[in-house]
Design an enzyme around this catalytic site. Sequence first.
Site, PDB file in Angstrom:
ATOM      1  N   ASN A  73       3.214  37.446  29.107  1.00  0.00           N
ATOM      2  CA  ASN A  73       2.331  38.289  28.650  1.00  0.00           C
ATOM      3  C   ASN A  73       1.961  39.515  29.774  1.00  0.00           C
ATOM      4  O   ASN A  73       1.916  40.970  29.195  1.00  0.00           O
ATOM      5  CB  ASN A  73       0.912  37.946  27.908  1.00  0.00           C
ATOM      6  CG  ASN A  73       1.348  37.012  26.881  1.00  0.00           C
ATOM      7  OD1 ASN A  73       2.244  36.927  26.351  1.00  0.00           O
ATOM      8  ND2 ASN A  73       0.234  36.157  26.824  1.00  0.00           N
ATOM      9  N   GLU A 174       7.905  38.462  23.977  1.00  0.00           N
ATOM     10  CA  GLU A 174       7.052  37.842  22.844  1.00  0.00           C
ATOM     11  C   GLU A 174       6.546  39.183  22.026  1.00  0.00           C
ATOM     12  O   GLU A 174       5.465  39.199  21.792  1.00  0.00           O
ATOM     13  CB  GLU A 174       5.975  37.181  23.125  1.00  0.00           C
ATOM     14  CG  GLU A 174       6.426  35.764  23.653  1.00  0.00           C
ATOM     15  CD  GLU A 174       5.125  34.690  23.877  1.00  0.00           C
ATOM     16  OE1 GLU A 174       4.023  35.153  23.971  1.00  0.00           O
ATOM     17  OE2 GLU A 174       5.475  33.483  24.198  1.00  0.00           O
ATOM     18  N   GLU A 293      10.785  29.696  27.934  1.00  0.00           N
ATOM     19  CA  GLU A 293       9.280  29.244  28.030  1.00  0.00           C
ATOM     20  C   GLU A 293       9.074  28.087  27.343  1.00  0.00           C
ATOM     21  O   GLU A 293       9.298  27.992  26.079  1.00  0.00           O
ATOM     22  CB  GLU A 293       8.062  30.268  27.639  1.00  0.00           C
ATOM     23  CG  GLU A 293       7.794  31.265  28.587  1.00  0.00           C
ATOM     24  CD  GLU A 293       6.760  32.158  28.296  1.00  0.00           C
ATOM     25  OE1 GLU A 293       5.712  31.702  27.652  1.00  0.00           O
ATOM     26  OE2 GLU A 293       6.894  33.518  28.186  1.00  0.00           O
TER      27      GLU A 293
HETATM   28  O1  AHR Z   1       3.345  30.955  29.812  1.00  0.00           O
HETATM   29  C1  AHR Z   1       2.018  31.591  29.537  1.00  0.00           C
HETATM   30  C2  AHR Z   1       2.094  32.704  28.315  1.00  0.00           C
HETATM   31  O2  AHR Z   1       2.525  31.908  27.240  1.00  0.00           O
HETATM   32  C3  AHR Z   1       3.154  33.655  28.615  1.00  0.00           C
HETATM   33  O3  AHR Z   1       2.387  34.726  29.524  1.00  0.00           O
HETATM   34  C4  AHR Z   1       3.356  34.268  27.253  1.00  0.00           C
HETATM   35  O4  AHR Z   1       4.811  34.795  27.239  1.00  0.00           O
HETATM   36  C5  AHR Z   1       3.194  33.006  26.356  1.00  0.00           C
HETATM   37  O5  AHR Z   1       2.464  33.278  25.253  1.00  0.00           O
END
Ligand code: AHR
Length: 499
Positions: A73, A174, A293
């Site tokens: 994010n 995202e 992720e």
């Molecule tokens: O990894 C934590 C957060 O999770 C990241 O910043 C984001 O991309 C996801 O929502």
Amino acid sequence: MASTAHFTLDPAFSVGEVDARLFGSFVEHLGRCVYTGVYEPGHPSADAAGLRGDVLALVRELGVSVIRYPGGNFVSGHRWEDSVGPVDERPRRLDLAWHSTETNRFGLAEFMDFAGKAGAEPMMALNLGTRGVREALDLQEYANHPGGTALSELRRSHGAKEPYGIGLWCLGNELDGPWQTGHKTAREYGRLAAETARAMRQLDPSVELVVCGSSNQAMATFAAWEAEVLLETYALVDHISLHAYYEETDGDRDSFLASAVDMESFIENVVATCDHVGARLKSGKRVTLSFDEWNVWYQSRYEPPAGDTWDEAPRLLEDAYSVTDAVVFGSLLIALLRHADRVSVACLAQLVNVIAPIMTEPGGAAWRQTTYFPFQQASRYGRGRVLQVAPDSPTYPTRKYGETDLLHATAVRGDDGSVTVFAVNRSTSEPLPLEVSLRGTGVREVVEHSALHDADPDARNTLTDPERVTPRAQLGTVLSGDRLRTTLAPLSWNMIRLA
Ligand code: AHR
């Protein structure tokens, strides 16, 4: 005792080759991942660049092949220019994603130094939230062009005479999520990603690009987002991203232990969507998956920093992982390996302090969480060719996924002919007998059976008790002829190495 689970391994039936990049991780400017995590000038173990030596040693031991950076994010509000040049001249900025103050004392050069010392390839995420084609190109030129232009000479004037040679780039993060700064519709994002990709390939046709898929499978736009974005970008990108986090909710441990059922269906649904778009476009190309992720994350416990506080490196998302979490985590790794034919990059989110396998105390110690061990073992021994595993397993009922196998397993055959079985017993109370027929593998001996389990399923490692949970040798695993017999302890992660 549950009834016996069985499967057969045969080198003639394999899934695919494991890409070393399956064992990647992620460093985001979030909480203490960077500051007092990987970077802490003045720490007793820090090197001249301020990188913590104790953390670097643990990262190397963990076997991380690629590191995604700088977010997450965070990247959707990031100005890359803030993170280069003389450290004392870098601006302090508000980070809207995590309601923190970013000092920029750690930036691109520091990250490249860290990745190099960790032995990992960089994976650079671009800001396509608040920025666009121009800024992506500028960063690419600054980082990768040898010299003779304003931006490449700027890098050289900052001390990096040689180009960084960053090959792997994420086209944003995202952007389907309303929480993302600069959130977009699939049409808006697809167009921007396509134009950014086209321009980046004008600068360097060999770049490898990851386009954003959905933030998770439960998004209302899931699959439609992938299809629309890929229709714009199919010929221009190499991989599409997947993100998934799992946690135990409402005391439903049985469903939590089956989280990999969701992960495997997510992978298979994205593969189906990619191939559907490929067919519509009459393309012979195959887009692969970047699961950049994934982890266990107690997201429901996350409380965003409140009110007017914009702290530097606050303690955020510092989940302490139990043995149960490590078993689920190991099962997620098994899910990735079982799809090695299409998952070519995967990043454990994240690396240090923030939902991480490694924890640190500022000025103090660094230690391994329970989740460290499955990753370390899979990264070390899960290289080679994944063999097909179609288990015949006793099942148990789950609220979320219905009847689910107690056994979750995969096996990897190394270039030297060795075979390593990774297996999880999802039963919280019963040992699970397992028989494996090793048809034609030629293995003759059990080198090691290492298991992570504990009489206390909630046991964890902490600053004061950093080695409370570690994998232990499991006795009684026998190979006779081509038949392996063992018993998996209740709620356990297992690695069985055969040579
Ligand atoms: O990894 C934590 C957060 O999770 C990241 O910043 C984001 O991309 C996801 O929502």
